[in-house]
Structure formats: C-alpha cells, structure tokens
Design an enzyme around this catalytic site. Sequence first.
Site, short mmCIF file in Angstrom:
data_model
loop_
_atom_site.label_atom_id
_atom_site.label_comp_id
_atom_site.label_asym_id
_atom_site.label_seq_id
_atom_site.Cartn_x
_atom_site.Cartn_y
_atom_site.Cartn_z
N TYR A 188 -3.36 -0.45 9.84
CA TYR A 188 -3.29 -1.00 8.48
C TYR A 188 -1.92 -0.72 7.87
O TYR A 188 -1.29 -1.60 7.28
CB TYR A 188 -4.39 -0.38 7.62
CG TYR A 188 -4.38 -0.82 6.18
CD1 TYR A 188 -4.96 -2.02 5.80
CD2 TYR A 188 -3.78 -0.04 5.19
CE1 TYR A 188 -4.95 -2.43 4.47
CE2 TYR A 188 -3.77 -0.43 3.87
CZ TYR A 188 -4.35 -1.63 3.51
OH TYR A 188 -4.33 -2.04 2.20
N SER A 216 0.84 -1.19 0.00
CA SER A 216 0.00 0.00 0.00
C SER A 216 0.87 1.24 0.00
O SER A 216 2.00 1.23 0.51
CB SER A 216 -0.90 0.02 1.24
OG SER A 216 -1.58 1.26 1.37
#
Length: 255
Positions: free
Chosen positions: A156, A143
């Site tokens: 996350y 990410s």
Amino acid sequence: MTAAQAPGRFDGRAALVTGATSGIGLAIAHRLHAEGARVLATGRDHDRGREVVESLGERTVFVAADLTDPGTADRLAGACLESFGALDVLVNNAGLDHTGDFATSSMDSVRQVFEINTFSTVAMMQSAARVMRTGGAMVNVTSRLATVGVPTMGIYAASKGAIHALTRSVAIELAPRGIRVNDVAPGMTRTPLYDEWLARIPGGESTEAEVLADIPLRRLATPQDVAAAVAYLASDDAEYVTGTTIAVDGGYTAR
C-alpha cells in the site's frame, strides 16, 4: 476541529472527485459543494451514488465507474465537461487498502492495489491535464505511509509513494500552464473502513489506545479534517502552492 467553510470559494468551478461515495471522498465532495463547486462524484456503487446526489442536491452529478477499466478516465473528464463545461478541480481519492506479510503477498494482489491506487490516478491526472484550463488544480490523496515505514503495509505504501513522487514532477511540468498539483497525506482516519478493521480485532479498545499513543495530537483524523486540507489546496487561497504535501496526521510524521 476543522477549518471553517468558505461559502462561495468555488463558485463557478467544476470539481471531479473519485471515490466520492463514502469516507474521505464523501467528505471532500460535501466540502467542495458547500463552498460553491459543481461536483461530479464518481464511484462504483450506484445506490451510494444516488445517495450522494440526494444529499448534496443541485450542482451535483454522479457517474458510476470502475477506474481500472480502460478509457474510464477520459470518460469521466468528458462527463465533467459535458455536465459543467469545464474541469477545474480534480481530486484523486479512490483507493484500495492492503495489509499483509510482504514476502507472501501475491503478485495478483499487488497488481490490484497498484491498478487502483497508482495507475488509475495517473490516468485521471493525464485526462485532466489535457482539458484543464489555467487556474486548475489537482489534489491527490496519498498517505502518511508514503514517507514512513510500517510493517505489513509496504505494498500500500509503495502504491501511494509513487503518487507522492509523481505529484512533484507533474506540478513542475504543468506550472507553465497555471495548473497546480499537490497532495494530502492523511494519517489514521476514522472512516467506516477503520471502524470495520477495529471491530475485527480482538481487544479493539486496547489496539486503538496504542494507535492514539503514536499520534502527538492523541486523536484520529476525521474525514472532514482531510477535506478541509483538500479544499484549501484546490482553492485560490493556495494559488502559490504547488508540488507540496499537507500531512493531515496529527503530527505522526513530524516525530
């Protein structure tokens, strides 16, 4: 616009894609299959898995699996060997989102995110490393948040950041065996999860406008954008590329 497909680029190769029943994972499965790969797709939903097999057709197998169950990684690697005789490409795409105030996020939720995003990826990489032959490739979907800070996304980000770091170490360790390890770091991507998130927010249109204003290319990524980068890293076109990241984020992390 995504890179044009290269039919035949993965002829004779066997690819295992986790989280392959929707969004980015589904696009990756389609891209690799369209370029000739035999694809073992995995996810937890049997019905979606059946739809994946029906949409791709021949050279496709679906195995339902919960990646957090002990022994699942070895079972999936074994299923790929049994179905196709090899495991040449591993794409770790399965993941769980998490948004919330850092100070009040429960440790149970933190553990759940790491179980799926981090520990299951580690297990899949270990299982693949034990059976991959020379010329194999692993691609981890991380990410943009692995390298930038965004409020409420810390848990996350940490789970993806761990894999971002691991990618480099494993790339060096497996290089003598001719196995390459890279990662793709998507930015905001228009998936069903994104659309659901936007629908829950009052004034979603203005929120999306703010999101786009932060992206130099002024649009969201598509699953196909990410799949194109994965296909490149998994292919012989990237045979001298290992231990690196392709940011598919419209320039977000380049600012």
